[in-house]
Design a protein around this motif. Sequence first.
Motif, mmCIF file in Angstrom:
data_model
loop_
_atom_site.group_PDB
_atom_site.id
_atom_site.type_symbol
_atom_site.label_atom_id
_atom_site.label_comp_id
_atom_site.label_asym_id
_atom_site.label_seq_id
_atom_site.Cartn_x
_atom_site.Cartn_y
_atom_site.Cartn_z
ATOM 1 N N GLN A 195 -9.020 7.195 -2.972
ATOM 2 C CA GLN A 195 -8.100 7.664 -1.930
ATOM 3 C C GLN A 195 -8.058 6.717 -0.732
ATOM 4 N N MET A 196 -9.059 5.858 -0.599
ATOM 5 C CA MET A 196 -9.045 4.902 0.501
ATOM 6 C C MET A 196 -7.869 3.945 0.406
ATOM 7 N N LYS A 197 -7.277 3.850 -0.769
ATOM 8 C CA LYS A 197 -6.131 2.962 -0.961
ATOM 9 C C LYS A 197 -4.817 3.630 -0.561
ATOM 10 N N SER B 62 -0.099 10.433 1.738
ATOM 11 C CA SER B 62 -1.017 11.117 0.817
ATOM 12 C C SER B 62 -2.378 11.360 1.477
ATOM 13 N N THR B 63 -3.236 12.063 0.759
ATOM 14 C CA THR B 63 -4.470 12.587 1.324
ATOM 15 C C THR B 63 -5.368 11.522 1.933
ATOM 16 N N GLY B 64 -5.502 10.390 1.252
ATOM 17 C CA GLY B 64 -6.403 9.358 1.736
ATOM 18 C C GLY B 64 -6.014 8.747 3.070
ATOM 19 N N SER B 65 -4.748 8.878 3.447
ATOM 20 C CA SER B 65 -4.285 8.282 4.706
ATOM 21 C C SER B 65 -4.932 8.938 5.914
ATOM 22 N N TRP B 66 -5.353 10.216 5.774
ATOM 23 C CA TRP B 66 -6.022 10.899 6.893
ATOM 24 C C TRP B 66 -7.448 11.341 6.554
ATOM 25 N N ARG B 67 -7.713 11.644 5.286
ATOM 26 C CA ARG B 67 -9.036 12.143 4.927
ATOM 27 C C ARG B 67 -10.102 11.045 5.005
#
Length: 484
Positions: free
Chosen positions: A218-220, A225-230
């Motif tokens: 998700q760091m990508k 999407s979720t990784g943009s804030w999580r």
Amino acid sequence: MTIDRRNFLKSAAAMTAATVVAGCAQGQQGGSHILAAQGKSVMGLAVPAMDVVRVAFVGVGQRGSGHVKQLCHIEGVAIKAICDTDQLMLDKSVQYVTEQGLPTPTAYTGSDKAYLDMLTRDDIDIVIISTPWKWHTPMSIDAMESGKHAFVEVPAATTMEECWQLVNTAERTQKNCMMMENVNYGRDELMVLNMVRQGVFGELLHGEAAYIHDLRWQMKEIDRSTGSWRTHWHTKVNGNLYPTHGLGPVSQYMNINRGDRFDYVTSVSSPALGRAAYAKREFPAGHERRSLDFIAGDMNTSMIKTVNGRSIMVQHDTTSPRPYSRHNLIQGTNGTFAGFPNRIALEQMPPAIAKVYQQQYQAELAEWEKQGSKGRKPQLQNFHSWDNDMEKWRAEYDHPLWKRMGEEAVRNGGHGGMDFIMLWRMIYCLRNNEPLDQDVYDAAAWSAIFPLSVDSINDRSNSKTIPDFTRGAWQTGKPLGIVS
């Protein structure tokens, strides 16, 4: 009559300010401000039956869009409005509803606060909130203040103050605030709940819960999407960032807030190494992800003690390269169930299962004798070894809700069907004047492990008191039954 937006905003702001001021005057418990009850308890709250449940959505990204699709296939639902700041996802969800031959829902977008315009409508009964975590509590409060029931994704809150704000608002408005912990509706979790209620494991002693899920990929997700804030939560705090998926089912097994409650929690974390290493490997020099200071330990382990003396281990790890697990372990005086993979060990077997074991043993013994009694003699199954064959257990203990809805749930999707069953059950309760399976006290208690684990780690892992969000009602709260 439609609510005036200006007056609604003023009212909501005033209520929030009053909560903070009064809370400061009332003192502290568990590191958070507590308000004296502003309304009667919402334990067991059952609202007047709704012929049709009129639904609005805030957030239709990776989670919310699935809820839209599934609710389109549940009887007694009218999707009235959808709000999202992402025009692409908003349009997709609106289009899906119309493609099912249903009336086109009104779309709201344009700003982070566009949902407030939606809340002024008087043709909405419930609001489903599937947004980044920082919005969960504010949006739930705004929904309840506007006269709607709030259904929010996990975790419902990220601070102790937010936990109390949810409780106080629900009691004052007499509106439901349910955290949509979908794992409570998984087939295995429902089966274990049924087994616990029938006393299969004896008196409960200990549980284990986890969210172990490698999410480094998700760091990508940089811009959406979720990784943009999580991803950034791992740079803010060190603790259990996501406790409820494993903890929800174990809490229901143990009747937490309904005969027992959490007392205190102690937490430790491993070093935070995995995400920085992943960023260095996967992103080019100078990339923003490589400059982040990750402080959340790769593995967090928190231990909860309940008022009745039981223990619960809760773990969180979304960084390490290891198989997915929620643990889902419950241990009692007669034996244990453990998940991932599913296995059971019991001392005293239920008659129906003992009969299956005996038949299996006799068949194996006959074959052994036929082979000239060579090799190890077959042994009758007992608690010294795990039973990994779940079919006979499911035949005996599958939850009635899964028996009724399982095929349809799997067909409609959502984490193996658990999402669909959760939504179906929500709508069923609202249409039949029944209390929801999860209430605001569950939302607060389960979510509170997040901030309290952080507090514990910051205090050399000293234990932190978990407030009684029910204000004593847990002592008479009715345990969750096995609905048919």
